[in-house]
Design an enzyme around this catalytic site. Sequence first.
Site, mmCIF file in Angstrom:
data_model
loop_
_atom_site.group_PDB
_atom_site.id
_atom_site.type_symbol
_atom_site.label_atom_id
_atom_site.label_comp_id
_atom_site.label_asym_id
_atom_site.label_seq_id
_atom_site.Cartn_x
_atom_site.Cartn_y
_atom_site.Cartn_z
ATOM 1 N N HIS A 113 -10.142 -5.449 8.617
ATOM 2 C CA HIS A 113 -11.055 -5.171 7.418
ATOM 3 C C HIS A 113 -12.499 -4.443 7.843
ATOM 4 C CE1 HIS A 113 -8.366 -8.552 6.349
ATOM 5 N NE2 HIS A 113 -9.019 -8.282 5.137
ATOM 6 N N GLU A 130 0.846 -1.213 0.108
ATOM 7 C CA GLU A 130 -0.135 0.129 -0.035
ATOM 8 C C GLU A 130 0.856 1.253 -0.040
ATOM 9 O OE1 GLU A 130 -0.580 -2.737 1.726
ATOM 10 O OE2 GLU A 130 -2.331 -3.317 1.105
#
Lengths: 367, 348
Positions: A167, A98
Amino acid sequence: MSEHTTLSDLEAAQDNTTAADVQQESVQNFPEPADAGATETMSMQQALNRALAEVMTENPRALILGEDVGQLGGVFRITDGLQKKFGEARVFDTPLAESGILGMSVGLAMAGYHPIPEVQFDGFAYPAVNQIICQVGRMNYRSRGTLPMPITLRVPSFGGIRAPEHHGESLEAMFAHVPGLKVVSPSGPNEAYHLLKYAAARQDPVIFMEPKSRYWQKGPVNAGADAAGYSPNGSRVVREGKHLTLVAWGAMVARCLQVAELAAEDGIEIEVLDLRWLKPIDAEGLAASVAKTRRAVVVHEAPRTSGLGAEVASTITERCFGTLKAPVERVTGFDVPYPSGDLEDEYIPNIDRILYGIQRVLEYRRG
Amino acid sequence: MADVLALDDTGPAELAGEELRELYRLMVAVRYLDESAIRWQRQGLIPGYAPQLGQEAAQVGSGYALDMSRDFVFPTYREMGVARTVGVDMVEYMSTHKATWHGGLYDPKASRFAPIQAVVGGSVLHAVGWAHGQTLDGAPAGELGVAITYFGDGASSQGDVHEAMNFAAVMKAPVVFFIQNNGWAISVPTERQVAGGSVAARAAGYGMPSIQVDGNDVVAVTQATAAALAHARAGKGPTVVEAMTYRRGPHSTSDDPGRYRTLEEERTDGGEDPLARMRARLLADGIADEAFFEEALAAAKAEEEQIREGINALGPRPGTEMFDFVYQEPTQALKAQASAWREESEHV
């Protein structure tokens, strides 16, 4: 709550309301789709996908990058079919890193592109935080405006889908605290379509927080030319009321609408304000609504301490202190790591907890 | 380790006499300005500086190889020599050390020299993104703009550097990863920083060619960088150039190297002074004489004087600039803070 607070109590409490003009203004600010014939029913996933396709068509410098956004169409299928339509050069998978995705986006923006990176899940933004804070948020400043960062970072956000750890995070306060960033979260398909198109046309970086638990809920989307009057700025009153304002964003907006329905059975008319922009916060919109209702409860999934609810409460208090009937109440997640799926219904503000919050505000007495 | 110079059959181009003299002039200008900046700090003209003493060959040589009509430099905070070589306005560059503006006052877009970065590693990824943008722009092979990213042995430990090398290799981005391995990351020596002893050796793991070059030999650095640039420009992808050099000075004007290395170690580990080495070479080859060296030094002094005067004259930026560049489209909240600041600080 009707045991404790009667409608006549509330009517009596409204006697000092001076904001009929404010109410008028708030109605004008939030036009519903004008032509029912021009609306289509679609899910937020479809609305986002359509918005991205239009952005890519209209702006040849727009690029989509991230993990699995190409052939797979993203794990939530938001970029479904876009690589086929726009080619592998403009919609491309990156290696699984990321910080790399965001750092690369900075360089692409320096080269004159408009990157629309996806971070696959909210918790995966943590490895990119250095690039988001030190680079995405600061390059325009550092370069004295010569290197703008027109980066629209899409982050599937918030909880509610019984997902694994990391998540289901709510990162809005962290992002909103960073100078140079703007933060927005749509609550439904129409908002998702318009806000994404608007964000992707900006020259500033926008963190676009998509409520993943609402991806598959359908609603009307007015994507036609007659949507030109749509205002993508500020907050939006999604239900009018006069006794109390519920302030929410993302998936909590739908929950607050449910709460308002229930409260209405007891004769309590709740206004629901979809804040939409978490930075900048629509101070005027908040003040207009609360000047009318004189009570506010802010609802968010993120932990309470230093959450965005504190900023909302402070903004309201600064502008409405003289007419507030009670301190602004916060109904939020707890100061705990986001729990596993079995406990997430206990963590995310549910209807009961929001109703309790409303009750505390309605029953508040000075002294 | 693959040798990037061996990739092309042509081999390194010989540098002409005037090019060699120009390299020397640049190195003298950089050396004199660098040493002067330390004096400026001691005199109170600037609050701090990160000297590049000993790295003149690595910086001038690599900068000299660039084609600034299409390439782009991604520096960190110790690339004064590169900035001077590629023509960045040196008053505007040095302004960052006067604490006038983070990143420097120069226009990074027009200068094709990204804002100075105070934290190492992050900007290496920007080079990859910019370079991939050149690929997307579709310039034909042989005409691609190349990104050169400067970092050190310390920064090579950052995860972003790994991500950048992997991304660049996967995407075949036209990037030159230029490492100045100067032996020290503040107080930590390379052997306790770089496992395996070489950053260039890591390139093999990414399938990239690389070269470790004598970073105190300005000609070797120029040729190695030129080869790496040609490789990238031809669409063959990224390469790693590791210039082995030595940080002869402190990390910064606040540093005290006496706490972690002795003067004797500095003398033995520093190797040959790159400037003295180039001077000897020019003399031996009959390319320059004493008059040339005197002329080069006089030019460097005149240049330093001009820059010093520019820095001296540089006042603080107006406070409104704190607010002006945060966004392209500033928020109402920020505008309100700017007006409140103005009212309360200027009593308007």
